[in-house]
Enzyme design. Sequence first.
Site, mmCIF file in Angstrom:
data_model
loop_
_atom_site.group_PDB
_atom_site.id
_atom_site.type_symbol
_atom_site.label_atom_id
_atom_site.label_comp_id
_atom_site.label_asym_id
_atom_site.label_seq_id
_atom_site.Cartn_x
_atom_site.Cartn_y
_atom_site.Cartn_z
ATOM 1 N N ASP A 49 0.857 -1.134 -0.125
ATOM 2 C CA ASP A 49 0.021 -0.125 0.092
ATOM 3 C C ASP A 49 0.908 1.125 -0.112
ATOM 4 O O ASP A 49 0.201 2.474 -0.026
ATOM 5 C CB ASP A 49 -1.012 0.023 1.146
ATOM 6 C CG ASP A 49 -0.338 0.290 2.581
ATOM 7 O OD1 ASP A 49 0.856 -0.128 2.571
ATOM 8 O OD2 ASP A 49 -1.210 -0.005 3.726
ATOM 9 N N SER A 50 2.130 1.094 0.001
ATOM 10 C CA SER A 50 3.155 2.224 -0.116
ATOM 11 C C SER A 50 3.018 2.921 -1.635
ATOM 12 O O SER A 50 3.387 3.798 -1.744
ATOM 13 C CB SER A 50 4.598 1.682 0.084
ATOM 14 O OG SER A 50 4.747 0.593 -0.554
ATOM 15 N N ASP A 88 -0.695 -6.417 -0.203
ATOM 16 C CA ASP A 88 -1.475 -5.725 1.145
ATOM 17 C C ASP A 88 -2.779 -5.478 1.103
ATOM 18 O O ASP A 88 -3.550 -4.830 0.077
ATOM 19 C CB ASP A 88 -0.770 -4.246 1.077
ATOM 20 C CG ASP A 88 0.649 -4.184 1.918
ATOM 21 O OD1 ASP A 88 0.652 -5.176 2.863
ATOM 22 O OD2 ASP A 88 1.437 -3.462 1.990
ATOM 23 N N LYS A 118 -1.116 -9.525 2.838
ATOM 24 C CA LYS A 118 -0.243 -8.895 4.120
ATOM 25 C C LYS A 118 -1.126 -8.068 4.778
ATOM 26 O O LYS A 118 -2.036 -7.310 4.197
ATOM 27 C CB LYS A 118 0.905 -8.215 3.784
ATOM 28 C CG LYS A 118 1.897 -7.809 4.967
ATOM 29 C CD LYS A 118 3.074 -7.191 4.581
ATOM 30 C CE LYS A 118 3.108 -5.837 4.104
ATOM 31 N NZ LYS A 118 2.587 -4.777 4.963
ATOM 32 N N GLU A 120 -1.196 -5.419 8.611
ATOM 33 C CA GLU A 120 -0.527 -4.914 9.639
ATOM 34 C C GLU A 120 -1.184 -5.184 10.900
ATOM 35 O O GLU A 120 -2.467 -5.315 11.059
ATOM 36 C CB GLU A 120 -0.355 -3.403 9.543
ATOM 37 C CG GLU A 120 0.534 -2.965 8.205
ATOM 38 C CD GLU A 120 0.611 -1.588 8.228
ATOM 39 O OE1 GLU A 120 0.253 -0.717 9.273
ATOM 40 O OE2 GLU A 120 1.153 -0.859 7.017
ATOM 41 N N GLU A 187 9.381 -4.004 10.503
ATOM 42 C CA GLU A 187 9.716 -2.701 10.000
ATOM 43 C C GLU A 187 10.370 -1.716 11.093
ATOM 44 O O GLU A 187 9.743 -1.509 12.065
ATOM 45 C CB GLU A 187 8.606 -2.115 9.236
ATOM 46 C CG GLU A 187 8.990 -0.828 8.778
ATOM 47 C CD GLU A 187 7.926 -0.327 7.883
ATOM 48 O OE1 GLU A 187 8.298 0.852 7.208
ATOM 49 O OE2 GLU A 187 6.948 -0.846 7.588
#
Length: 272
Positions: A49-50, A88, A118, A120, A187
């Site tokens: 999602d970056s 993501d 993925k 978070e 991270e």
Amino acid sequence: MSQFPIPRRLTVPEITSRKGKEPIVSLTSYHAHTAAIADRYVDFLLVGDSLGMVMHGFESTLPVPLDLMILHGRAVMRGARRALVVVDMPFGSYEESPQQAFRNAALVMKETQCGAIKLEGGKRMADTIHFLSERGIPVMAHIGLTPQSINILGGFKTQGRTREQWAIIEDDARSVTEAGAFAVVLEAVAEPLAAKITRDVPIPTIGIGASPVCDGQILVMEDMLGLSPRVPKFVKEFGQVGAAIENAIRSYAEEVRARSFPAPSNTYELKD
């Protein structure tokens, strides 16, 4: 039957089996052409999602919608033939409940045909990770600095630099492992803590700013290519692609203004 066999993609169990044996190489990718290049060298590609910050100019990853992740996920799947592709889950698409997470994760996998998703969060997402894993959706976890939580964290801050922070992050690592995650991204985690987690959990740790002690590494492709205006301390620029692009555009503009491009070799003549 086609005479051109399609290369077999790496699978989630193959990635997990490399724990402690062979470093796992990964990069982010958002489009087909970079995916095709990176595919020759990496073990998995993350449609992160970056992309919201890197490609669309957002200040954080928070505004990224689910349909944008699906769009870019499809593109990467078209470009990559061998690497596992992980997509993501964007902010707001999975946190409400395990059921919401399943609906959206299943949609991502159906629409993109990726191999895993993925998300978070550590201990707080353990029930969701278990729910997804039990229903056939492989989950890569992400702990430490979680960019979707920057409003709570107070910015992009390194995690685990004081031992008082360790217990929470270690608990996160244990929780996602026990819940069924096949790997976990660490991270911006201090090296001693990253080393301890890597020793303690049976699944691969994928570091981004977590030192070489992790089982694998990932970077944002645009950062390591020299395309980003500012990069974190943990990034090494392996190329200067941004400068090369600027030089090429400058040369193009100069030649157009001088009317030296298009040259005769770039021009179609009338057929006799």
